[in-house]
Design a protein around this motif. Structure first.
Motif, PDB file in Angstrom:
ATOM      1  N   ASN A 123      38.120  44.454  36.350  1.00  0.00           N
ATOM      2  CA  ASN A 123      37.619  44.720  37.700  1.00  0.00           C
ATOM      3  C   ASN A 123      36.961  43.445  38.210  1.00  0.00           C
ATOM      4  O   ASN A 123      35.773  43.211  38.002  1.00  0.00           O
ATOM      5  N   ASP A 155      29.361  53.328  37.493  1.00  0.00           N
ATOM      6  CA  ASP A 155      30.802  53.298  37.746  1.00  0.00           C
ATOM      7  C   ASP A 155      31.326  54.669  38.164  1.00  0.00           C
ATOM      8  O   ASP A 155      32.160  54.780  39.070  1.00  0.00           O
ATOM      9  N   HIS A 168      39.681  43.797  43.217  1.00  0.00           N
ATOM     10  CA  HIS A 168      39.044  44.445  44.361  1.00  0.00           C
ATOM     11  C   HIS A 168      39.622  43.942  45.682  1.00  0.00           C
ATOM     12  O   HIS A 168      39.606  44.667  46.681  1.00  0.00           O
ATOM     13  N   THR A 172      28.696  42.652  41.922  1.00  0.00           N
ATOM     14  CA  THR A 172      29.204  43.076  43.230  1.00  0.00           C
ATOM     15  C   THR A 172      29.534  41.874  44.105  1.00  0.00           C
ATOM     16  O   THR A 172      30.577  41.842  44.771  1.00  0.00           O
ATOM     17  N   TYR A 194      32.661  55.373  41.867  1.00  0.00           N
ATOM     18  CA  TYR A 194      34.095  55.668  41.985  1.00  0.00           C
ATOM     19  C   TYR A 194      34.328  56.930  42.813  1.00  0.00           C
ATOM     20  O   TYR A 194      35.134  56.931  43.754  1.00  0.00           O
ATOM     21  N   ASP A 254      32.696  40.155  42.831  1.00  0.00           N
ATOM     22  CA  ASP A 254      33.924  40.894  43.133  1.00  0.00           C
ATOM     23  C   ASP A 254      34.398  40.674  44.561  1.00  0.00           C
ATOM     24  O   ASP A 254      35.552  40.960  44.881  1.00  0.00           O
ATOM     25  N   HIS A 255      33.515  40.208  45.434  1.00  0.00           N
ATOM     26  CA  HIS A 255      33.876  39.963  46.832  1.00  0.00           C
ATOM     27  C   HIS A 255      33.943  38.473  47.167  1.00  0.00           C
ATOM     28  O   HIS A 255      34.070  38.117  48.339  1.00  0.00           O
ATOM     29  N   GLN A 262      34.483  50.383  40.968  1.00  0.00           N
ATOM     30  CA  GLN A 262      33.504  49.326  41.183  1.00  0.00           C
ATOM     31  C   GLN A 262      32.192  49.764  40.531  1.00  0.00           C
ATOM     32  O   GLN A 262      31.953  50.967  40.389  1.00  0.00           O
ATOM     33  N   PRO A 263      31.327  48.843  40.112  1.00  0.00           N
ATOM     34  CA  PRO A 263      31.546  47.403  40.112  1.00  0.00           C
ATOM     35  C   PRO A 263      31.967  46.828  38.758  1.00  0.00           C
ATOM     36  O   PRO A 263      32.292  45.648  38.685  1.00  0.00           O
ATOM     37  N   THR A 311      37.472  49.585  35.200  1.00  0.00           N
ATOM     38  CA  THR A 311      38.551  50.219  35.967  1.00  0.00           C
ATOM     39  C   THR A 311      39.049  51.507  35.313  1.00  0.00           C
ATOM     40  O   THR A 311      40.122  51.989  35.650  1.00  0.00           O
TER      41      THR A 311
END
Length: 506
Positions: free
Chosen positions: A313, A217, A318, A293, A221, A296-297, A333-334, A337
């Protein structure tokens, strides 16, 4: 590697510590024969990536959970500035690089061995025994007599009494033969062995996992933030990832190859090496990082997805970072926060539902226009009747956009951004979008500002229309408000507290 037997340390006369056992080292058998564990550790994240991506792709394809979409299919089609094939190609390239680096590292690693587990547990049991020597003086500081307490409890709880006296268990002995001589030595209490096993099998590995997460992280970041703060880094490397204004699952690793190596491959590798994980621990860590990951997308706020609720997060958080107005916020990420919170880079603009609704409508209108040109029926679209966002003064980022608008639009359009810190965030984000000329940054802002202009014209027509107070109008407004509320609820639930709800405020 051949089996190797290591003798234990012989007990020292007068030593109250139980001796350590012998152990024999042997090669660790592969988890899935005949695939070596090192190769399996490289394959599992890739398998997980495409399996989870396929899951979300099928949801997209068959529109299985439309109520939990963050974006509509029209947005995926019209707002992204890169084709699905290009995304697939670059993801595969990054995974090839990732695998090659992993293979090189695996050749330099020592072979994994097994057989020392009981010895290591006994080492921790010895440490627990030695730590008990601090109990009598600690109790003495509290005015308690440890010896008297132990004497009173010796009959009912002898093990507890032994701990109170500093780890004295004279009745616990073991007998073994060494060099043909039978030797009697102290033995561990059962609770000491259980505690040592908990430390060795759970405590240490959990700590390694947590530290590895913190390393990843932190690494991601600060590099991610640097990619946004430095124009050269952004335009050269990171802007490629942000051509996906509407993220989807298999685009999670759509990056410039150098960025993918620096942020993902190198960051995870450093976490693995720094924490001293075993090869099998790395399987879990690398695979979970990959799954997180992708999730998150994914573009969905599924209520039954545990990864959407374990940390703040998540996909909604995201997704704000992928929008033209939030691109300089939500860098974390990932996993967590905490860096965004600590350094003030979390999105501060409150409710984002109006922004999402505007982008949703604009994309749908483009699809409708194409349908009309082809002679097809117009696709349905939910229109928002919510009030406009507050406007801010014209800023430098508008200049290039305005030159591409009509003179009439140039005179009338102002960007809709919130007040306060969020205004600075949104303006800075849109300025960065302009930096990505190759990715169509100017076009992105033109589309957004033209949609804002159309909304203003529609609002002006409603104010002038004598029908604006009729039941039909109220019905349309109610329908729009209802859809906006549903969208806001989905987005704000995903943001987990990072957005403050308030209809009509942006």
């Amino acid at each position: 590697m051949e089996n190797a037997t290591v003798p234990s340390i012989s007990p020292v006369p007068g030593n109250t510590l139980p001796p350590l056992p012998n152990y024999t080292l042997s090669p660790l058998p592969p988890l899935v024969s005949p695939i070596p564990d090192a190769y399996l550790a490289l394959a599992l994240p890739i398998i997980a990536y495409w399996a989870l991506s396929l899951f979300f792709h099928l949801i997209d394809l068959y529109d299985l959970f439309p109520a939990y979409r963050l974006h509509t299919p029209a947005e995926v089609l019209k707002r992204n500035h890169v084709s699905g094939w290009e995304v697939f190609r670059d993801v595969v390239l990054q995974q090839v690089i990732q695998t090659a680096v992993g293979l090189v590292l695996s050749w330099s690693d020592e072979d994994a061995v097994v057989g020392k587990e009981d010895y290591n547990i006994a080492v921790w049991a010895q440490r627990i025994r030695m730590a008990q020597s601090a109990i009598p003086p600690l109790l003495g500081m509290l005015g308690l007599d440890a010896q008297r307490l132990a004497k009173n409890m010796a009959g009912s709880a002898p093990t507890f009494a032994g701990a109170l006296t500093g780890g004295q268990y004279p009745w616990l002995t073991q007998t073994f033969t060494q060099n043909g001589i039978e030797i009697s030595a102290p033995a561990f209490a059962q609770w000491e062995i259980l505690a040592a096993k908990g430390i060795y099998w759970v405590g240490i590995q959990a700590m390694q996992f947590v530290v590895a997460i913190l390393i990843v992280d932190t690494w991601q970041y600060f590099w991610h933030r640097a990619m946004h703060m430095n124009k050269w880094l952004y335009t050269t490397f990171h802007s490629r990832h942000h051509r996906l204004y509407v993220p989807y699952a298999y685009g999670a690793l759509y990056n410039h190859p150098f960025e993918g190596f620096l942020l993902d491959t190198l960051g995870a590798g450093l976490a693995y090496l720094a924490t001293g994980m075993s090869i099998r621990q790395s399987m879990w860590f690398f695979t979970l990082s990959t799954i997180k990951t992708v999730d998150d997308h994914c573009g969905y706020a599924l209520p039954f997805d545990p990864l959407q609720h374990l940390t703040s997060n998540n996909a909604g958080y995201h997704d704000v970072h992928h929008q033209s107005w939030g691109i300089k916020t939500n860098f974390s990420q990932p996993f967590f926060t905490f860096w965004d919170r600590a350094l003030g880079t979390m999105w501060k603009g409150g409710d984002v539902s109006l922004r999402y609704e505007r982008a949703r409508n604009a994309a749908q209108k483009l699809v409708d226009q194409e349908h009309e040109k082809e002679g097809g029926k117009q696709s349905p679209v939910t229109h928002s009747q919510a009030g406009e966002s507050k406007t801010a003064d014209v800023r430098p980022y508008q200049d290039e956009v305005a030159r591409n608008l009509s003179p009439q639009a140039h005179r009338r359009v102002k960007p809709s951004v919130p007040n306060g810190k969020a205004e600075k965030q949104a303006l800075g984000s849109r300025e960065q979008v302009l930096d990505d000329r190759q990715g169509g940054g100017v076009g992105v802002l033109i589309e957004e500002m033209q949609e804002e202009e159309r909304e203003r014209e529609a609002q002006g027509w409603l104010r002038r229309s004598p029908m604006k107070g009729t039941g039909s109008s109220r019905s349309r407004a109610g329908s729009g408000a209802s859809s906006l509320t549903a969208l806001r609820d989905r987005v704000n639930e995903s943001l987990v507290g990072s957005c403050v709800t308030g209809q009509g405020k942006d």
